[in-house]
Design a protein around this motif. Sequence first.
Motif, mmCIF file in Angstrom:
data_model
loop_
_atom_site.group_PDB
_atom_site.id
_atom_site.type_symbol
_atom_site.label_atom_id
_atom_site.label_comp_id
_atom_site.label_asym_id
_atom_site.label_seq_id
_atom_site.Cartn_x
_atom_site.Cartn_y
_atom_site.Cartn_z
ATOM 1 N N ARG A 107 0.825 -1.192 0.000
ATOM 2 C CA ARG A 107 0.000 0.000 0.000
ATOM 3 C C ARG A 107 0.867 1.254 0.000
ATOM 4 O O ARG A 107 0.590 2.218 -0.706
ATOM 5 N N THR A 108 1.929 1.226 0.793
ATOM 6 C CA THR A 108 2.806 2.384 0.855
ATOM 7 C C THR A 108 3.533 2.585 -0.466
ATOM 8 O O THR A 108 3.766 3.712 -0.887
ATOM 9 N N LEU A 109 3.875 1.483 -1.134
ATOM 10 C CA LEU A 109 4.512 1.591 -2.440
ATOM 11 C C LEU A 109 3.585 2.316 -3.415
ATOM 12 O O LEU A 109 4.000 3.237 -4.127
ATOM 13 N N ALA A 110 2.311 1.911 -3.418
ATOM 14 C CA ALA A 110 1.342 2.572 -4.293
ATOM 15 C C ALA A 110 1.164 4.033 -3.889
ATOM 16 O O ALA A 110 1.064 4.918 -4.741
ATOM 17 N N ASP A 111 1.154 4.287 -2.583
ATOM 18 C CA ASP A 111 1.013 5.664 -2.104
ATOM 19 C C ASP A 111 2.192 6.522 -2.537
ATOM 20 O O ASP A 111 2.029 7.682 -2.905
ATOM 21 N N LEU A 112 3.383 5.934 -2.490
ATOM 22 C CA LEU A 112 4.579 6.663 -2.915
ATOM 23 C C LEU A 112 4.433 7.099 -4.369
ATOM 24 O O LEU A 112 4.719 8.238 -4.727
ATOM 25 N N LEU A 113 3.933 6.163 -5.194
ATOM 26 C CA LEU A 113 3.814 6.468 -6.615
ATOM 27 C C LEU A 113 2.582 7.322 -6.910
ATOM 28 O O LEU A 113 2.374 7.761 -8.027
ATOM 29 N N SER A 114 1.761 7.571 -5.893
ATOM 30 C CA SER A 114 0.633 8.501 -6.027
ATOM 31 C C SER A 114 0.983 9.847 -5.421
ATOM 32 O O SER A 114 0.098 10.659 -5.191
ATOM 33 N N VAL A 160 4.146 4.993 -17.097
ATOM 34 C CA VAL A 160 4.039 3.915 -16.123
ATOM 35 C C VAL A 160 2.614 3.881 -15.606
ATOM 36 O O VAL A 160 2.041 4.916 -15.286
ATOM 37 N N LEU A 161 2.049 2.688 -15.559
ATOM 38 C CA LEU A 161 0.727 2.547 -14.970
ATOM 39 C C LEU A 161 0.868 1.667 -13.737
ATOM 40 O O LEU A 161 1.292 0.517 -13.835
ATOM 41 N N VAL A 162 0.541 2.221 -12.587
ATOM 42 C CA VAL A 162 0.605 1.451 -11.353
ATOM 43 C C VAL A 162 -0.808 1.010 -11.025
ATOM 44 O O VAL A 162 -1.705 1.835 -10.899
ATOM 45 N N VAL A 197 3.670 -1.544 -16.882
ATOM 46 C CA VAL A 197 2.633 -1.718 -15.856
ATOM 47 C C VAL A 197 3.235 -2.355 -14.619
ATOM 48 O O VAL A 197 3.942 -3.354 -14.698
ATOM 49 N N LEU A 198 2.991 -1.735 -13.479
ATOM 50 C CA LEU A 198 3.393 -2.312 -12.202
ATOM 51 C C LEU A 198 2.115 -2.801 -11.539
ATOM 52 O O LEU A 198 1.272 -2.019 -11.143
#
Lengths: 363, 530
Positions: free
Chosen positions: B326-333, B449-451, B481-482
């Motif tokens: 979740r934090t990884l996705a948050d970082l990329l957001s 990049v699409l996360v 895509v990640l």
Amino acid sequence: MSRGIRINEWLLMYVLSVVVALGVSSVVVEATGGDWWPVLEALVEGSLLAPGRWGETLGVAVPLVLVALGTVISSKAGLVNIGQEGQLLMGAAFAVYFGFLLGGPGVINLVVVMMAGALGGAVWASVAGLLRFWRGVPEVLSTLLLVVVASQAVGYGLKQQWLLLEPGADRGNRNQVSQQLASGNRVPRLDFFGNQFPVTVFVAVVLALLVAFMLARTVWGMRLRMLGHNHMAAHRVGVSATSYGLAALGVGGAFAGLAGAAMFAGGGFSFGNYQLGPGFADNIGWTGLLVALVARERVLVVPAVAFVFAGLRTGAGFVNSTGVESRITEVVQALLVLALLLPPAVVFLRTRRQARSVALLKA
Amino acid sequence: MRGAGSHDSEVPVVELCGITKRFGDITACEQVDLTLHRGRIHGILGENGAGKSTLMKGLIGLVLPDAGLIRVNGQICAIHDPLIAAELGIAMVHQHFSLVEHLTVWENVALGESGRLNSTEVRRSIEEIVDLYGLEVDYDAQVGELSVGLRQRVEIIKCLCRDPDVLVLDEPTSVLTPDESAELFSTLREVVAEKGSAVGLVSHKLDEVLSVTDEITVMRDGRVVASMLTEQVEAGHLAKAMVGREVALSSLSQGSEEPESFKRVFKQQASPLRVGVAGVVDTPVLQLEGVTGRGRGQAMPLNNLSLELYAGEIVGVAGVAGSGQRTLADLLSSLVSLDAGRVLVNGTEVLAGKPGAMAKAGVAVISEDRHDSGVVLEMSVAENLFMATPHRVARCGVINQAQAHRIAREMINEFSISCSGPEAPMWSLSGGSRQRVVLARELAASPDVLVAAQPTGGLDVGAIEYIIECFQQAVTTGMAVLWISSDLEEILSLSQRMLVMAEGRIVGEMSKAEASLEALSELMDGGSQR
């Protein structure tokens, strides 16, 4: 699953709650030895029917509209600004100070006064904004407490000749008031069938249209609303809570300050007679906040609601003359305000319950 | 198949007859009949919005049906309050837990009891349950500190302490790892065997319904479309009943003999286009170098995480809930900032946490929780479609309404978003349609990049199929895509390269060739031992 409430439902709710409020008011008036019918009559006479009264009411509505517009802007960004009373007073003080400092002929001076007013309100609201975004002080508290600071600061200014106090008059034991605005520098007044009102009425309406357009149709407005509804989503797409939040509070304050300037330069006998003195703000800031609440943040509804609230104010003056005690008049006024606040509250609770059942369904 | 003998002879513990429930214009349930028997697990299968949850909420008194009646042990009951359901011995484990995070486990279990709070007694009853079913849990731990799997265990203990005759579970495995799911189901089996309870299992996952239930009811659009004994069922037939047409999906892969067109699609793009023209190695489109930083709220922090993503590849990031995904996705957001490390997009460093920085650099995100940072429910569909790129439809900061509506309508058609038009408020859309709006918006920005963070969470097979198709299309144009997910099968079938995440780091990498469900699962669990 209609979240919208039909218009006749709204009307019904308002009529019902106003009728109940009038009923309770009449009981209160009768119980304290007054007559309720003359009170009601005086209220309508004083706000609308008596000669010159609807013009008076229009004039009072102007600062209410301005304050409410600013409130709507702040709250669209998700910020709760409740210090309009102080921002308005600061605006008036800035208007007085810069108006007399810079001088200038008629219209130019008027523009200076208005701009200084907006600046004053913006500065005062921005103090709360800076506290909020640099130090995390809740803006609800800071804006509210700054009202007290504003009134003390202006009170101090009204004792100093180099600030606000009327110069050359240092005889003791007199009211601490500012210089009076010269008649050529005041907001022009129009006369319709014996009803006089300042041209700022049109300015207020134009500003309402402008704010409505800005919120609905500009990128800035859209991003502001986004911030208010979902600050995470806003952050992700590049809406900075700090800059947009500061701007929203600042612009909100500017509107309150502008209201103060408009009261000073165009309020006439309703507000201080072109002079700044103690008690100048006279609850217009608080009432404007209520106007925004009752209008439920819909900009185009604001002028109508402001007119109703202005009517309650101008009507109250006539009620006093019926011999009913002024405390009781205030109770009547407060009951009517409550009546106007009730339907939005009911709808708010209902939509929330509905939203919950929709959420249950979607889950 | 494992039921407690013939059930025809006894009175069913719960009978729902002709249950109908409407929310405004939407019919959630239409004339639904359902029977739960003692000692049997009954699967209620259907896509999102099929009415499964509403039906179960009717049973436990959270929703009042408009028509129909409920019989419990043969008696007609009016269940208009969860308390009545509790008295009748009906308990439910909710999809979204109803636990208080700041209270301890035993306090949560005691919640809802009346009278004096007797901690020793509550603990003793928890112990009994724990001993009986082997559900290990520290009853003095704060619920907020437990992993998602353990929280669900608490939720189940809470229900079992009341000794229910009927236990309803609403999408219980949506937050669990495969191992945790298996454990849950063996517990369920024990409960059924020990107490002879009836279990209702609401799910949209075919394989789990097939493997654990005794009988199945399939719902679609609020109606029962099929009802049968599990032993007589064919997977393909079931999927068809559920969706209303033929589907090809990987989640059927367990033991079913359908390799599916789905997999064929993936094999077409076996190798990532890592080597560019003239054999020169490309710079990664996305590069994370030793990123370390706290997550939002209770989320797992990132701990010296590094990864590289190249144009045209789909990389899966597997991990259990709480592994830092979740934090990884948050970082990329752009939602969290970093204490150490860098994020590079196309070789240029991007400031983490700065509003909109990642989006501007070309990182699009389909967020795990749409409502958290994905959509603004109070705004219109059109506004949601343009909120990342308002300048597409604006001139000098003023939005051109006609143009916005025209483009929005095109996107609505292209992505088959079902809504009444561009001005429809976002909250009026279904979960699947909301996800399509997010997808349309993020793809429209033509990102590098699409996360995708748990992009299929809570979606039905039809919507999942569609999203996967979109991604397939996207990578052919060179997008990377990640795919961050806790659904291993999804990751296995989709990605060309797999990373495994645990404790905020990447703990392993596998190519498609060497990866298997077991190997991934082992890495995931290995990292999550705390």
